[in-house]
Design an enzyme around this catalytic site. Structure first.
Site, mmCIF file in Angstrom:
data_model
loop_
_atom_site.group_PDB
_atom_site.id
_atom_site.type_symbol
_atom_site.label_atom_id
_atom_site.label_comp_id
_atom_site.label_asym_id
_atom_site.label_seq_id
_atom_site.Cartn_x
_atom_site.Cartn_y
_atom_site.Cartn_z
ATOM 1 N N SER A 92 60.091 17.640 -32.233
ATOM 2 C CA SER A 92 59.135 18.591 -32.820
ATOM 3 C C SER A 92 58.636 18.007 -34.136
ATOM 4 C CB SER A 92 59.869 19.909 -33.107
ATOM 5 O OG SER A 92 59.077 20.766 -33.908
ATOM 6 N N TYR A 128 66.940 25.163 -36.129
ATOM 7 C CA TYR A 128 65.943 24.425 -35.340
ATOM 8 C C TYR A 128 65.620 23.077 -36.004
ATOM 9 C CZ TYR A 128 61.679 23.866 -32.478
ATOM 10 O OH TYR A 128 60.718 23.416 -31.603
HETATM 11 P P1 NAD Z 1 59.515 27.725 -23.558
HETATM 12 O O1 NAD Z 1 60.280 28.906 -24.053
HETATM 13 O O2 NAD Z 1 58.256 27.936 -22.811
HETATM 14 O O3 NAD Z 1 60.430 26.764 -22.716
HETATM 15 C C1 NAD Z 1 61.767 26.532 -23.011
HETATM 16 C C2 NAD Z 1 62.455 26.119 -21.742
HETATM 17 O O4 NAD Z 1 63.839 25.933 -22.017
HETATM 18 C C3 NAD Z 1 62.351 27.202 -20.647
HETATM 19 O O5 NAD Z 1 62.167 26.593 -19.408
HETATM 20 C C4 NAD Z 1 63.700 27.881 -20.743
HETATM 21 O O6 NAD Z 1 64.079 28.467 -19.507
HETATM 22 C C5 NAD Z 1 64.578 26.681 -21.073
HETATM 23 N N1 NAD Z 1 65.880 27.068 -21.611
HETATM 24 C C6 NAD Z 1 66.162 27.880 -22.649
HETATM 25 N N2 NAD Z 1 67.494 28.021 -22.774
HETATM 26 C C7 NAD Z 1 68.060 27.251 -21.796
HETATM 27 C C8 NAD Z 1 69.393 26.990 -21.396
HETATM 28 N N3 NAD Z 1 70.432 27.538 -22.023
HETATM 29 N N4 NAD Z 1 69.584 26.158 -20.344
HETATM 30 C C9 NAD Z 1 68.545 25.615 -19.671
HETATM 31 N N5 NAD Z 1 67.262 25.837 -20.013
HETATM 32 C C10 NAD Z 1 67.036 26.644 -21.060
HETATM 33 O O7 NAD Z 1 59.253 26.840 -24.860
HETATM 34 P P2 NAD Z 1 58.444 25.487 -25.086
HETATM 35 O O8 NAD Z 1 57.542 25.739 -26.229
HETATM 36 O O9 NAD Z 1 57.897 24.964 -23.819
HETATM 37 O O10 NAD Z 1 59.610 24.550 -25.625
HETATM 38 C C11 NAD Z 1 60.064 23.408 -24.935
HETATM 39 C C12 NAD Z 1 60.574 22.403 -25.948
HETATM 40 O O11 NAD Z 1 59.493 21.986 -26.789
HETATM 41 C C13 NAD Z 1 61.650 22.948 -26.872
HETATM 42 O O12 NAD Z 1 62.627 21.971 -27.105
HETATM 43 C C14 NAD Z 1 60.885 23.228 -28.134
HETATM 44 O O13 NAD Z 1 61.701 23.184 -29.277
HETATM 45 C C15 NAD Z 1 59.879 22.101 -28.122
HETATM 46 N N6 NAD Z 1 58.714 22.320 -28.965
HETATM 47 C C16 NAD Z 1 57.870 23.358 -28.739
HETATM 48 C C17 NAD Z 1 56.775 23.516 -29.580
HETATM 49 C C18 NAD Z 1 55.789 24.636 -29.385
HETATM 50 O O14 NAD Z 1 54.959 24.824 -30.256
HETATM 51 N N7 NAD Z 1 55.818 25.366 -28.286
HETATM 52 C C19 NAD Z 1 56.557 22.628 -30.624
HETATM 53 C C20 NAD Z 1 57.441 21.585 -30.815
HETATM 54 C C21 NAD Z 1 58.518 21.429 -29.975
#
Ligand code: NAD
Length: 257
Positions: free
Chosen positions: A139, A152
């Site tokens: 991130s 985080y």
């Molecule tokens: P999201 O909530 O859409 O997806 C998260 C995924 O992780 C989902 O599929 C959820 O089911 C899964 N998950 C959560 N807990 C879990 C567990 N205990 N076991 C297995 N799977 C689990 O969120 P996202 O935005 O797609 O995030 C995905 C990644 O990207 C994360 O690591 C997040 O930190 C990172 N990220 C997101 C953003 C953003 O702006 N959305 C920015 C930077 C980084």
């Protein structure tokens, strides 16, 4: 470019960025393993839909990324792992002196330690195959901080450190390890923060997006899951074979500030 014949495991991929990356890798010909901690018909239907759309094999495997043994079991059950995308993640926002200890533990486990367990289990398979790609979804918060996100920010900085370390351990092999550092991407993880923030600042949801969420993203636009997916595919390409141990920001200029 074809990833045909490669198996990609994407943790936390029934939603958001993980699902976008899975679709992009399948689009490039890879067989994909989807994962989350649930075991719903919709989870398996997503895998079927991807298999049909891209003429690859796709499987959904339930495994809870907060538990080390389930992380390792996911890799074993998949049976092969050429491409590992450590993506599963959650968020919780609170000042450190009010930060619930169980939320801290869950964020460290899911966002950081799962990458350790999955990578440790996948590397022997990559070594046996003589080729491997690890793509960690870190991130902008792996490179910079924001208040109230201590767990985080800690976990994501940890993932960036692990990325560099494992890249050095695999440098002489045809294995690369990199981290993608997205700024804000409009996924359920971010959408869930909008209503609370709107209440907190007495703003409309549109104002929250512009003035709070995208405040630090100079482009004033969300990154998209397709952009993250395309970057993951590039990192798996032959052209990226000498890119290892580094981070690629997709953040509209955030970390240039
Ligand atoms: P999201 O909530 O859409 O997806 C998260 C995924 O992780 C989902 O599929 C959820 O089911 C899964 N998950 C959560 N807990 C879990 C567990 N205990 N076991 C297995 N799977 C689990 O969120 P996202 O935005 O797609 O995030 C995905 C990644 O990207 C994360 O690591 C997040 O930190 C990172 N990220 C997101 C953003 C953003 O702006 N959305 C920015 C930077 C980084």
């Amino acid at each position: 470019m074809s990833l045909s014949g490669k198996t990609a495991i994407i943790t936390g991929s029934n939603s958001g960025i993980g699902l976008g990356v899975a679709r992009a890798l399948a689009g490039a010909g890879a067989n994909v393993i989807l994962n989350s901690f649930t075991d719903n018909d919709e989870d398996h239907a997503l895998a079927d839909e991807i298999a049909k759309a891209h003429n690859v094999t796709a499987r959904y495997i339930k495994a809870d990324m907060s538990k080390g043994e389930e992380c390792r079991k996911l890799i074993e059950e998949a049976g092969a792992c050429d491409i590992l995308v450590n993506n599963a993640g959650i968020q919780h926002v609170a000042p450190i002196d009010e930060f619930p200890a169980d939320k801290w533990d869950a964020i460290i486990a899911i966002n950081m330690s799962s990458a350790f367990h999955c990578t440790a289990a996948a590397l022997p398979m990559m070594r046996k195959a003589g080729w491997g790609r690890v793509v960690n979804i870190a991130s902008a918060h792996g490179l910079t901080a924001s208040p109230y996100k201590s767990a985080y920010v800690t976990a994501k900085h940890g993932v960036v450190g692990m990325t560099k370390t494992v890249a050095l351990e695999t440098a002489k092999e045809d294995i690369t390890v990199n981290a993608i550092c997205p700024g804000y991407v409009k996924t359920p993880l971010v959408e869930a923060q909008i209503p609370d923030t709107a209440k907190k600042y007495d703003m409309s949801e549109e104002e929250v997006i512009e003035k709070v969420i995208l405040e630090r993203q100079p482009s004033k636009e969300f990154a998209t899951v397709e952009q993250i997916g395309g970057t993951a595919v590039f990192l798996c390409s032959a052209e990226a074979a000498q890119i290892t141990g580094t981070t690629i920001s997709i953040d509209g200029g955030w970390t240039a500030l």
